[in-house]
Scaffold this motif. Sequence first.
Motif, PDB file in Angstrom:
ATOM      1  N   ARG A   1      71.251  31.574  38.711  1.00  7.55           N
ATOM      2  CA  ARG A   1      70.644  30.633  39.646  1.00  7.55           C
ATOM      3  C   ARG A   1      71.717  29.945  40.493  1.00  7.55           C
ATOM      4  NH1 ARG A   1      66.925  28.543  34.765  1.00  7.55           N
ATOM      5  NH2 ARG A   1      69.030  28.389  33.932  1.00  7.55           N
ATOM      6  N   ILE A   2      71.493  29.917  41.800  1.00  9.70           N
ATOM      7  CA  ILE A   2      72.429  29.284  42.721  1.00  9.70           C
ATOM      8  C   ILE A   2      72.535  27.792  42.411  1.00  9.70           C
ATOM      9  CG2 ILE A   2      72.699  28.547  45.125  1.00  9.70           C
ATOM     10  CD1 ILE A   2      71.638  31.220  46.012  1.00  9.70           C
TER      11      ILE A   2
ATOM     12  N   ASP B   1      63.938  23.294  41.277  1.00 10.11           N
ATOM     13  CA  ASP B   1      65.139  24.066  41.620  1.00 10.11           C
ATOM     14  C   ASP B   1      65.027  24.642  43.025  1.00 10.11           C
ATOM     15  OD1 ASP B   1      66.262  23.665  39.081  1.00 10.11           O
ATOM     16  OD2 ASP B   1      65.410  25.527  38.285  1.00 10.11           O
TER      17      ASP B   1
ATOM     18  N   VAL C   1      69.506  31.925  53.420  1.00  9.90           N
ATOM     19  CA  VAL C   1      69.770  31.789  51.993  1.00  9.90           C
ATOM     20  C   VAL C   1      68.706  32.595  51.269  1.00  9.90           C
ATOM     21  CG1 VAL C   1      69.868  30.192  50.033  1.00  9.90           C
ATOM     22  CG2 VAL C   1      70.763  29.491  52.270  1.00  9.90           C
TER      23      VAL C   1
ATOM     24  N   TYR D   1      63.822  30.050  38.371  1.00 10.35           N
ATOM     25  CA  TYR D   1      63.941  28.803  39.121  1.00 10.35           C
ATOM     26  C   TYR D   1      62.655  27.991  38.959  1.00 10.35           C
ATOM     27  CZ  TYR D   1      67.896  30.591  42.001  1.00 10.35           C
ATOM     28  OH  TYR D   1      69.092  31.075  42.461  1.00 10.35           O
TER      29      TYR D   1
ATOM     30  N   SER E   1      69.168  24.406  52.514  1.00 14.57           N
ATOM     31  CA  SER E   1      68.914  25.384  53.578  1.00 14.57           C
ATOM     32  C   SER E   1      68.411  24.701  54.844  1.00 14.57           C
ATOM     33  CB  SER E   1      67.888  26.423  53.102  1.00 14.57           C
ATOM     34  OG  SER E   1      68.331  27.079  51.938  1.00 14.57           O
TER      35      SER E   1
ATOM     36  N   HIS F   1      73.167  34.440  45.270  1.00 16.87           N
ATOM     37  CA  HIS F   1      73.943  34.326  44.035  1.00 16.87           C
ATOM     38  C   HIS F   1      74.871  35.532  43.913  1.00 16.87           C
ATOM     39  CE1 HIS F   1      74.900  34.084  39.719  1.00 16.87           C
ATOM     40  NE2 HIS F   1      74.634  32.800  39.854  1.00 16.87           N
TER      41      HIS F   1
ATOM     42  N   PRO G   1      73.000  24.272  43.921  1.00 17.07           N
ATOM     43  CA  PRO G   1      72.804  23.729  45.276  1.00 17.07           C
ATOM     44  C   PRO G   1      74.069  23.141  45.885  1.00 17.07           C
ATOM     45  CG  PRO G   1      71.016  23.040  43.826  1.00 17.07           C
ATOM     46  CD  PRO G   1      72.048  23.682  42.954  1.00 17.07           C
TER      47      PRO G   1
ATOM     48  N   ILE H   1      67.283  23.923  46.553  1.00 16.45           N
ATOM     49  CA  ILE H   1      67.908  24.950  47.394  1.00 16.45           C
ATOM     50  C   ILE H   1      67.366  24.856  48.818  1.00 16.45           C
ATOM     51  CG2 ILE H   1      68.145  27.431  47.757  1.00 16.45           C
ATOM     52  CD1 ILE H   1      69.738  26.521  45.380  1.00 16.45           C
TER      53      ILE H   1
ATOM     54  N   LEU I   1      76.185  25.920  47.026  1.00 16.08           N
ATOM     55  CA  LEU I   1      75.599  26.503  48.236  1.00 16.08           C
ATOM     56  C   LEU I   1      75.997  25.691  49.459  1.00 16.08           C
ATOM     57  CD1 LEU I   1      73.646  28.445  49.705  1.00 16.08           C
ATOM     58  CD2 LEU I   1      71.804  26.842  49.116  1.00 16.08           C
TER      59      LEU I   1
ATOM     60  N   ILE J   1      67.200  33.635  47.276  1.00 15.54           N
ATOM     61  CA  ILE J   1      67.216  33.424  45.834  1.00 15.54           C
ATOM     62  C   ILE J   1      66.368  34.494  45.158  1.00 15.54           C
ATOM     63  CG2 ILE J   1      67.640  30.947  45.978  1.00 15.54           C
ATOM     64  CD1 ILE J   1      64.659  30.479  45.526  1.00 15.54           C
TER      65      ILE J   1
END
Length: 350
Positions: free
Chosen positions: A111-112, A153, A137, A149, A161, A80, A114, A157, A117, A139
Amino acid sequence: MFFASDNWAGIHPDISTNLSRHAAGIATAYGDGDLDRAVYRRFSEIFEREVQVFFVATGTAANALSMAAVNRIGGIALCHSEAHMNVDEFGAMGFYTGGARVAPVPGPLGRINPQALDKAIKRYSQDLAPGGQPMAVTITQATEVGTVYTVDDIKAIAEVSRRHKLPLHMDGARFANAIAATDVTPAEMTWKSGVDLISFGGTKNGCWMADAVVIFNPDVGRDLRLLRQRAGQTFSKARFISAQFEAYFTDDLWLRMARHANAMAAYLAETIEDAPAGKLAWLPQANEVFAILDRAVAEKLQAAGVKFYEWGVPQGFDGHLGDSEAIYRFVASFATTTAEIDRLGHLLAE
């Protein structure tokens, strides 16, 4: 009235006592003693599978060495844009990896996203393009703005990945607070959701100095012992890290401290929200509270001895700041008391 950081808090008495208990006598050095091995087994019990544990001095070292363990030539770690690794670690990842870089990814309130990403990863070719190649990746759990997260969540992600064949790392400096906030198991929050390795933090949650890299997927940690040695992060008297973790895990002390910190943050948020001079920037989910205050009010609080920091406006903030207002961060810890918060409330009411 100390709300600047959970790093400001001291050490829990049970941990201090256990350090003293292990201070005398002789023990095998460099993490190969009986106590060290018992603590490694305890980590495996907590995470419900056999894990590898590597003690380090700081969370920054844990993050940087985690990235070194998954590094590739021209490596790029995706995190992030407001992650600690990106904005607070002074290029430690690049130093420990010999030149890997960070590619920031957007997302609301720490929060990333997705989908963002996926797009960010696709910007780089896997065929030795000059821009570099993605290597991992990462987090942050709980995030830099006090959000958490959920398991779903993390799985979202992890799916991105995995699709791109990238390991997933978790910066868990406040992992205990995230577990306490969600009431899921450590296994559910990590490897069962697709996490390959975690920077496991105890320092912010009542330890003297206890952080570790915990490997769930042995394929990503093959060289970590050597990388840690080269980085000067191998403790000779590792029993004093183990002594902290031994007490930390006994009778779920780590979770009890985190639940207290989270509860104090909730009380702090309620106190700020009820005061005519304050309002919440967003709802806290762990042990960090972000408030909107007039700068004059903030200066009055600081002059009265309240310790806290001004904070930048994060992505996804949908509130409004007046010309004289700013966002400020307040952090609760295992040592925070209701009396401190009540004194803050009185100051806000004046």
